[in-house]
Write a protein that holds these residues in place. Structure first.
Motif, PDB file in Angstrom:
ATOM      1  N   THR A  38     -94.029 -41.254  21.856  1.00  0.00           N
ATOM      2  CA  THR A  38     -94.118 -41.909  23.163  1.00  0.00           C
ATOM      3  C   THR A  38     -93.182 -43.097  23.242  1.00  0.00           C
ATOM      4  OG1 THR A  38     -96.427 -41.258  23.227  1.00  0.00           O
ATOM      5  CG2 THR A  38     -95.736 -42.909  24.801  1.00  0.00           C
ATOM      6  N   VAL A  39     -93.146 -43.910  22.178  1.00  0.00           N
ATOM      7  CA  VAL A  39     -92.273 -45.097  22.201  1.00  0.00           C
ATOM      8  C   VAL A  39     -90.811 -44.662  22.324  1.00  0.00           C
ATOM      9  CG1 VAL A  39     -91.414 -46.989  20.798  1.00  0.00           C
ATOM     10  CG2 VAL A  39     -93.858 -46.645  21.029  1.00  0.00           C
ATOM     11  N   VAL A  40     -90.427 -43.611  21.580  1.00  0.00           N
ATOM     12  CA  VAL A  40     -89.038 -43.139  21.648  1.00  0.00           C
ATOM     13  C   VAL A  40     -88.689 -42.722  23.081  1.00  0.00           C
ATOM     14  CG1 VAL A  40     -87.496 -41.284  20.921  1.00  0.00           C
ATOM     15  CG2 VAL A  40     -88.919 -42.432  19.238  1.00  0.00           C
ATOM     16  N   PHE A  41     -89.579 -41.936  23.712  1.00  0.00           N
ATOM     17  CA  PHE A  41     -89.286 -41.467  25.066  1.00  0.00           C
ATOM     18  C   PHE A  41     -89.326 -42.614  26.075  1.00  0.00           C
ATOM     19  CE2 PHE A  41     -89.711 -37.245  23.407  1.00  0.00           C
ATOM     20  CZ  PHE A  41     -88.877 -36.521  24.227  1.00  0.00           C
ATOM     21  N   MET A  42     -90.220 -43.607  25.847  1.00  0.00           N
ATOM     22  CA  MET A  42     -90.276 -44.752  26.766  1.00  0.00           C
ATOM     23  C   MET A  42     -88.987 -45.545  26.711  1.00  0.00           C
ATOM     24  SD  MET A  42     -94.139 -46.184  26.431  1.00  0.00           S
ATOM     25  CE  MET A  42     -93.937 -47.712  27.270  1.00  0.00           C
TER      26      MET A  42
END
Lengths: 353, 134
Positions: free
Chosen positions: A333-337
């Protein structure tokens, strides 16, 4: 450096007002929490069938507080005896050990006073010795960093980027609210993970322990529970806003795709987190949910076995869902955010028709 | 790349810092206050837990989480394989929608159509969710 001046302008009075309200509410929460928790326990201590089984927690605490059996007098203990310690193992968590915070409070109070005293002496001495006016500490800090890393020019460029005025409408906040709720979920989730035990035997008892014994435990769990639902609602609302306005079109296609992946990840968060209490609702909801995945043609069985670690929902499933919930999904999630925000930054906020 | 027009007119923009950051900070403070209020209510009335999980005892009404209720209700009334395949297809189409709908827009007509479609879709999904929850 003119950008740093405005932080004490009239506009920030509103922020200071909000912060004062926030601190007031926090103090109120601290002052009333113990009273509320006690009154809740008093009202619900009579065991009706619908109530959770609080005795599980009480028994586990009682076991912790009993003496080990091999400490019979006259007999040599089989193991090395435990060092002398306070008989109450959970007092620092429940708050009944009142003297525990006093030394820290004294350190903070007298430490701050001492620092102010030392600072005053240094300031006066420097002004007398160098015969030049005193420079504020924030300016010194900024200059110290800037001498070494030359950050002020790129920072000024980043900070002064113009944002269109139409982006102040409330429906442009939905994505920001979602991302801040993710931060709330991360903080409360880490707090819950300190006390949660991901095994079928201990999961339910550890959550009852969080709700009854841990200070602010029930508050943190309630925030985690409701912010999770709010995050899903806000995520979908943000997506519908983007869809209606038609701002997903070129050149912003990949932003839509990454946002869609983030929606799926949010649903996976909800799905894996729902099993963690290991109660009847959670168990059967996960059974039903994974069986939907198992109905996909051709790869259905593979999906089912991957999700359940076998053909049934067992303790292995709980371990897997816990690992997905606290490690795998957050990292993705952090990578995509980051990718999502970077694309918004590069392309600017889309102008609606 | 022609769509990316850096806004030249200063009258239509505000600086990111401090104006936009402060606006966002107000939203964040609002959420934090809301979270603390939820926490205080949660101290009065904890979320609570159900009976311990029992794999041998299926409850009378098995339900998934509320956001899967609409899907669950749909799968009750269509053949399961067809239903799941259509859902997977719908998800893939929705994920790649910008590559399907590539037409440049000059009027607000398409936006109004999308608005009506969205409102109808949301009403249908909410209806299915309530129906599935009963």
């Amino acid at each position: 450096m003119t950008h740093y001046k405005n932080i004490f302008s009239k506009r920030s009075r509103t922020v200071i007002l909000f912060a004062a309200i926030l601190i007031g509410v926090l103090l109120l929460a601290v002052a009333t929490h113990q009273v509320m928790a006690n009154s809740y326990l008093d009202e619900n201590s009579s065991t009706t069938s619908s109530d959770p089984n609080w005795s599980v927690v009480e028994n586990s605490v009682a076991v912790l507080n009993t003496e080990p059996e091999n400490s019979v007098k006259g007999e040599r203990p089989a193991t090395v005896p435990a060092p002398e310690q306070s008989p109450c193992l959970s007092c620092h968590i429940t708050g009944s050990n009142a003297g525990l915070w006093t030394p820290l409070a004294r350190w903070v109070l007298f430490g701050t006073m001492g620092l102010i005293f030392v600072f005053g002496i240094v300031k006066t001495g420097t002004v007398i010795v160098t015969r030049s006016p005193w420079k504020p500490l924030t300016n010194r800090g900024v200059e110290w960093v800037d001498e070494r890393y030359q950050l002020s020019e790129p920072m000024a460029k980043i900070l002064s980027k113009p944002v269109p005025k139409f982006a102040l409408h409330w429906w442009y906040c939905l994505g920001g609210i979602t991302s801040f709720l993710f931060v709330v979920q991360a903080i409360t989730g880490i707090m819950l993970a300190f006390y949660y035990k991901p095994t079928p035997e201990a999961a339910l008892a550890s959550i009852q322990y969080i709700e009854t014994q841990v200070r602010f435990g029930s508050a943190i769990r309630a925030i985690h529970h409701w912010a999770a639902n709010g995050m899903i609602v806000m995520c979908i609302a943000h997506m519908l806003r983007v869809f209606i306005m038609g701002v997903y079109k070129a050149p912003r296609e990949m932003n839509w795709v990454s946002g869609f992946v983030l929606l799926i990840l949010t649903l996976v968060f909800g799905f894996t987190g729902y099993l963690l209490p290991w109660d009847q609702t959670a168990y059967w909801a996960s059974t039903v949910g994974t069986s939907i995945g198992g109905a996909i043609p051709i790869i259905g069985d593979l999906v089912l076995v991957f999700l359940r670690v076998g053909w049934d929902v067992t303790g292995e499933t709980l371990s897997r869902f816990f690992a997905l919930h606290v490690m795998v999904v957050p990292i993705i999630t952090v990578v995509f955010m980051v990718a999502h925000f970077f694309m918004i930054r590069r392309q600017g906020i889309a102008k609606p028709l | 790349m022609s769509d990316i027009k850096p806004v030249k007119d200063e009258g239509d923009t505000i600086p990111f810092y401090p104006d936009h950051v402060i606006t966002e900070a107000k939203v964040v403070l609002g959420i934090v206050i809301l979270a603390i209020i939820i926490g205080i209510i949660g101290s009065f009335a904890p979320v609570g837990v159900d009976e311990p999980a029992n794999p041998l005892l299926t409850p009378a009404h098995v339900k998934p989480e509320w956001y899967f209720l609409a899907l669950y209700q749909l799968l009750k009334y269509v053949p399961q394989t067809a239903g799941v395949v259509s859902i997977v297809l719908a998800v893939v189409i929705a994920a790649l929608w910008p590559f399907i709908d590539r037409k440049k827009e000059t009027t607000t007509k398409a936006r109004n159509i999308r608005f009506v479609i969205t409102v109808i879709g949301v009403i249908v999904v909410i209806g299915m969710t309530i129906w599935g929850g009963m």
